[in-house]
Scaffold this motif. Structure first.
Motif: not given
Length: 318
Positions: A270-299
Motif C-alpha cells: 500500500f502507498d507504493g502501488i497505483d490506485d487500480n485496486i479493488e481493495m482501494k485502501d487498507c479498510s477493504f481487506l475483508p474483501l480478501l478474506e471473503a475471496e479466501l473463504c470462497k476458495i475454501g480456506f477455513s477461518e
C-alpha cells in the motif's frame, strides 16, 4: 480478523507530501483505516529510490524521524515495536503496533557500522536492494544481460550481520540468484515481504516455484503483494493492470499449494502501488478474506495467512 501486513510505503509518501499525516489521509493506508480493519501490526518501510536522492543515508534518517514523530503524535492508537513481547503488550493495551523496515540496503553505504546504527534506531527488517544494482547485490528488475548476479561478497557479510543483530533479511526485489544465495547461506528464517508467484504472473519480481519452496523450507514467510502488474499479465481494455481481491487470493492459494500454509502472509505494498485496486485502501481487506473463504480456506487457515504466520516468525526472530 487480525491483520499483520509486512510492507507499505506510507512513511515515504508522507515524506514526499509535506503536511500529510499518518492518522488520517487520502492515501491507501492510515491509522483510522487500519483500526477499522482490525490491524494488529503494520510494517512501515523507509523506502529510498536511489534515482531520487544523492544522499540515501540522510534521506532514510529523515524518514525515520517522520516515522517516530508520527507515532509519538498518535500514541493513543499505535506504538513502535522492536521485539515480540512489545507486540503482545501493545495488544493488551488496545494499541496497534508499528515495525520499522528499510527498503534499499544501499542506505548503509556498504558500512556495517551504519547497519548497526539503523538497528539501534529500531529497524528490524531490510531488503538488500530495490530496483538498482548496489554494493550488496543485484535486483530482480529491471533485468539486463550484463547485470545478472546474486549477493556480492559485501552482501554476504551483510546477511551474516543482519542475522546476528536481529534485522530480518528481506529478499523481495532481489534477483533469483541473490535469493538462492540467501537460501543457501542464511542460518535463520527470512522473508520476501511483498512478492507473488511467477507461475501465475511472469514478472521477474515474482518468485518461481523453486524459490517459494526453498524459502518455505528455511521457515520463511512470503507476503502476497497487491500490485496489479504482479498479479496478472493481462491488462484491461484501457491498458491498466487492475488489482482484484480474487487475483490476490489466487496467488495466495498457489503460494500455499507450493510452499505450505505456514509460508504465506500479507505484503500489500500500500502507498507504493497505483490506485487500480479493488481493495482501494487498507479498510477493504475483508474483501480478501471473503475471496479466501470462497476458495475454501477455513477461518483458522485465513488467520494464519492474515497474521499468525508472520507473528510466529517474529516470535522466533525478534
Amino acid at each position: 480478523m487480525k491483520i499483520i501486513d509486512m510492507h507499505c510505503d506510507t512513511i515515504s509518501r508522507i515524506y514526499k507530501n509535506p503536511g500529510s499525516q499518518l492518522r488520517q489521509n487520502d492515501f491507501q493506508l492510515d491509522l483510522m483505516k487500519m483500526k477499522s480493519s482490525g490491524y494488529l501490526l503494520q510494517n512501515f518501510a523507509m523506502f529510498i529510490d536511489l534515482d531520487e536522492t544523492e544522499h540515501p543515508y540522510e534521506t532514510c534518517l529523515e524518514q525515520i524521524r517522520i516515522f517516530k514523530s508520527e507515532l509519538e503524535k498518535n500514541s493513543d492508537l499505535i506504538a513502535p515495536v522492536t521485539n515480540y513481547a512489545e507486540i503482545l503488550e501493545n495488544e493488551k493495551l488496545g494499541k496497534m503496533s508499528a515495525l520499522m523496515t528499510i527498503e534499499e540496503g544501499q542506505v548503509c553505504g556498504g558500512d556495517l557500522k551504519i547497519l548497526k546504527e539503523f538497528y539501534d534506531l529500531g529497524a528490524r527488517m531490510m531488503t538488500f536492494t530495490w530496483n538498482h544494482k548496489n554494493t550488496l547485490g543485484f535486483p530482480a528488475e529491471p533485468v539486463h544481460d550484463s547485470d545478472r548476479g546474486g549477493l556480492t561478497h559485501l552482501g554476504i557479510a551483510f546477511l551474516d550481520a543482519m542475522e546476528q543483530l536481529g534485522i530480518i533479511p528481506d529478499v523481495s526485489h532481489l534477483s533469483d540468484q541473490g535469493i538462492t544465495d540467501v537460501c543457501r547461506l542464511a542460518k535463520k528464517p527470512f522473508v520476501a515481504s511483498h512478492s507473488n508467484s511467477r507461475s501465475l504472473c511472469g514478472r521477474c519480481r515474482n518468485l518461481p516455484d523453486e524459490l517459494i519452496r526453498k524459502i518455505a523450507e528455511k521457515g520463511g514467510v512470503i507476503g502476497a503483494n497487491f500490485y496489479g502488474p504482479f498479479l496478472t499479465s493481462t491488462p484491461d481494455s484501457d491498458g491498466c493492470f487492475f488489482s482484484y481481491a480474487k487475483d490476490v487470493a489466487r496467488h495466495i492459494c498457489h503460494l500455499v499449494d507450493v510452499g505450505g500454509l505456514a509460508c504465506v502472509g500479507l505484503g500489500s505494498d500500500f502507498d507504493g502501488i497505483d490506485d487500480n485496486i479493488e481493495m482501494k485502501d487498507c479498510s477493504f481487506l475483508p474483501l480478501l478474506e471473503a475471496e479466501l473463504c470462497k476458495i475454501g480456506f477455513s477461518e483458522t487457515e485465513i488467520e494464519h495467512i492474515f497474521y499468525r504466520n508472520v507473528l510466529n516468525l517474529y516470535q522466533a526472530l525478534l
